[in-house]
Design an enzyme around this catalytic site. Sequence first.
Site, PDB file in Angstrom:
ATOM      1  N   ASP A   7       0.798  -1.053  -0.053  1.00  0.00           N
ATOM      2  CA  ASP A   7      -0.236   0.415  -0.273  1.00  0.00           C
ATOM      3  C   ASP A   7       1.140   0.863   0.099  1.00  0.00           C
ATOM      4  O   ASP A   7       1.562   1.668   1.262  1.00  0.00           O
ATOM      5  CB  ASP A   7      -0.759  -0.033   1.265  1.00  0.00           C
ATOM      6  CG  ASP A   7      -1.818   1.196   1.463  1.00  0.00           C
ATOM      7  OD1 ASP A   7      -1.321   2.354   0.740  1.00  0.00           O
ATOM      8  OD2 ASP A   7      -2.252   0.784   2.119  1.00  0.00           O
ATOM      9  N   ILE A   8       0.316   2.064  -0.880  1.00  0.00           N
ATOM     10  CA  ILE A   8       1.529   2.987  -1.309  1.00  0.00           C
ATOM     11  C   ILE A   8       1.729   3.736   0.019  1.00  0.00           C
ATOM     12  O   ILE A   8       3.175   4.942   0.129  1.00  0.00           O
ATOM     13  CB  ILE A   8       2.011   3.758  -2.611  1.00  0.00           C
ATOM     14  CG1 ILE A   8       2.900   4.204  -2.773  1.00  0.00           C
ATOM     15  CG2 ILE A   8       0.333   4.736  -2.503  1.00  0.00           C
ATOM     16  CD1 ILE A   8       3.101   4.706  -4.093  1.00  0.00           C
ATOM     17  N   ASN A  21      -6.549  13.174 -10.579  1.00  0.00           N
ATOM     18  CA  ASN A  21      -7.688  13.273 -11.593  1.00  0.00           C
ATOM     19  C   ASN A  21      -7.170  14.590 -11.914  1.00  0.00           C
ATOM     20  O   ASN A  21      -6.620  15.851 -11.412  1.00  0.00           O
ATOM     21  CB  ASN A  21      -9.010  13.020 -11.802  1.00  0.00           C
ATOM     22  CG  ASN A  21      -9.373  13.994 -10.537  1.00  0.00           C
ATOM     23  OD1 ASN A  21      -9.505  15.071 -10.087  1.00  0.00           O
ATOM     24  ND2 ASN A  21     -10.320  12.935  -9.804  1.00  0.00           N
ATOM     25  N   GLY A  29      -9.740   5.113  -5.555  1.00  0.00           N
ATOM     26  CA  GLY A  29      -8.809   3.782  -6.437  1.00  0.00           C
ATOM     27  C   GLY A  29      -7.172   4.657  -5.652  1.00  0.00           C
ATOM     28  O   GLY A  29      -7.010   4.892  -4.330  1.00  0.00           O
ATOM     29  N   VAL A  30      -5.908   5.176  -5.759  1.00  0.00           N
ATOM     30  CA  VAL A  30      -4.988   5.239  -4.807  1.00  0.00           C
ATOM     31  C   VAL A  30      -5.055   6.516  -4.677  1.00  0.00           C
ATOM     32  O   VAL A  30      -4.684   6.970  -3.736  1.00  0.00           O
ATOM     33  CB  VAL A  30      -3.185   4.752  -6.043  1.00  0.00           C
ATOM     34  CG1 VAL A  30      -3.545   5.576  -7.393  1.00  0.00           C
ATOM     35  CG2 VAL A  30      -2.362   5.313  -5.165  1.00  0.00           C
ATOM     36  N   ASP A  31      -5.268   7.104  -5.506  1.00  0.00           N
ATOM     37  CA  ASP A  31      -5.858   8.698  -4.650  1.00  0.00           C
ATOM     38  C   ASP A  31      -6.141   9.020  -4.027  1.00  0.00           C
ATOM     39  O   ASP A  31      -6.573   9.759  -2.895  1.00  0.00           O
ATOM     40  CB  ASP A  31      -6.534   9.590  -5.979  1.00  0.00           C
ATOM     41  CG  ASP A  31      -6.579  10.664  -6.427  1.00  0.00           C
ATOM     42  OD1 ASP A  31      -6.229  11.725  -5.480  1.00  0.00           O
ATOM     43  OD2 ASP A  31      -7.357  11.520  -6.952  1.00  0.00           O
ATOM     44  N   SER A 115      -2.263   5.217 -14.085  1.00  0.00           N
ATOM     45  CA  SER A 115      -3.915   4.788 -15.493  1.00  0.00           C
ATOM     46  C   SER A 115      -4.060   3.129 -15.436  1.00  0.00           C
ATOM     47  O   SER A 115      -4.838   3.037 -16.077  1.00  0.00           O
ATOM     48  CB  SER A 115      -3.008   5.636 -16.576  1.00  0.00           C
ATOM     49  OG  SER A 115      -3.369   7.131 -16.802  1.00  0.00           O
ATOM     50  N   THR A 116      -2.917   2.795 -14.797  1.00  0.00           N
ATOM     51  CA  THR A 116      -3.408   1.124 -15.156  1.00  0.00           C
ATOM     52  C   THR A 116      -5.443   0.632 -14.450  1.00  0.00           C
ATOM     53  O   THR A 116      -5.177  -0.930 -14.226  1.00  0.00           O
ATOM     54  CB  THR A 116      -2.863   0.384 -14.914  1.00  0.00           C
ATOM     55  OG1 THR A 116      -2.305   0.132 -13.433  1.00  0.00           O
ATOM     56  CG2 THR A 116      -1.230   0.139 -15.001  1.00  0.00           C
ATOM     57  N   TYR A 119      -8.381   4.244 -15.264  1.00  0.00           N
ATOM     58  CA  TYR A 119      -8.129   4.405 -16.197  1.00  0.00           C
ATOM     59  C   TYR A 119      -8.618   3.772 -17.201  1.00  0.00           C
ATOM     60  O   TYR A 119      -7.875   4.298 -18.814  1.00  0.00           O
ATOM     61  CB  TYR A 119      -6.668   5.552 -16.317  1.00  0.00           C
ATOM     62  CG  TYR A 119      -7.884   7.105 -16.056  1.00  0.00           C
ATOM     63  CD1 TYR A 119      -8.750   7.090 -15.273  1.00  0.00           C
ATOM     64  CD2 TYR A 119      -6.707   8.598 -15.469  1.00  0.00           C
ATOM     65  CE1 TYR A 119      -9.530   8.126 -15.104  1.00  0.00           C
ATOM     66  CE2 TYR A 119      -7.266   9.627 -15.019  1.00  0.00           C
ATOM     67  CZ  TYR A 119      -7.941   8.860 -14.561  1.00  0.00           C
ATOM     68  OH  TYR A 119      -9.081  10.066 -14.262  1.00  0.00           O
TER      69      TYR A 119
END
Length: 169
Positions: A7-8, A21, A29-31, A115-116, A119
């Site tokens: 987990d970043i 975005n 997501g990660v954002d 993007s994976t 997106y």
Amino acid sequence: MNAICDDITTLSVDAIVNAANASLMGGGGVDGAIHRAAGPRLLHECRLLGGCKTGEAKLTGGHGLPARFIVHTVGPVWHGGGDGEDELLASCYRKSCELASAQPAIRTLAFPCISTGIYGFPFERAARIAIRECAAHTDRLITTFCCFSERDRNVYSQLLEEHGRRVAD
Ligand code: AR6
């Protein structure tokens, strides 16, 4: 360059990259995970930045994260590959590396697989671009590709090995 599965938001690196975005106002997501972990002061700082174009990058503090900085970049939405997606994704990695390199306090940098997710960019194609661009633009930085599944990490590990062999030849 190395690849891990984690987990970043938990990484103790100088900077992590956010797959944001264009509004920079958070999302899924990660954002979403980064905004939740960093806390509301991140949203406040992002509000002052006036958004971010696809392929560009902007820097904020890490607030509640172990990382001191966040590089926010906006990846392209995958439309089949004929819409400049490869070049825009390359630009995300290039601009993120340049921004991080320009900040003397950043030596270690971790990327998610931009993007994976939502997106829809094909994973291996994106990973090849990520490795190529980071190899070309991170002289001073130690770069980690932070994957979110073992399967994704295996793709990176294999491509990084290939890359290492090419460089050694
Ligand atoms: N740590 C590391 N990687 C993660 C984490 C995490 N905590 N959570 C997800 N991933 P995505 P995108 C991986 O969808 O495709 C947002 O709503 C995930 O498995 O987060 O660039 C933004 O606001 C995938 O490999 O980003 C935008 O609207 C990678 O992160 C949009 O999503 C990227 O998936 C951006 O879409």
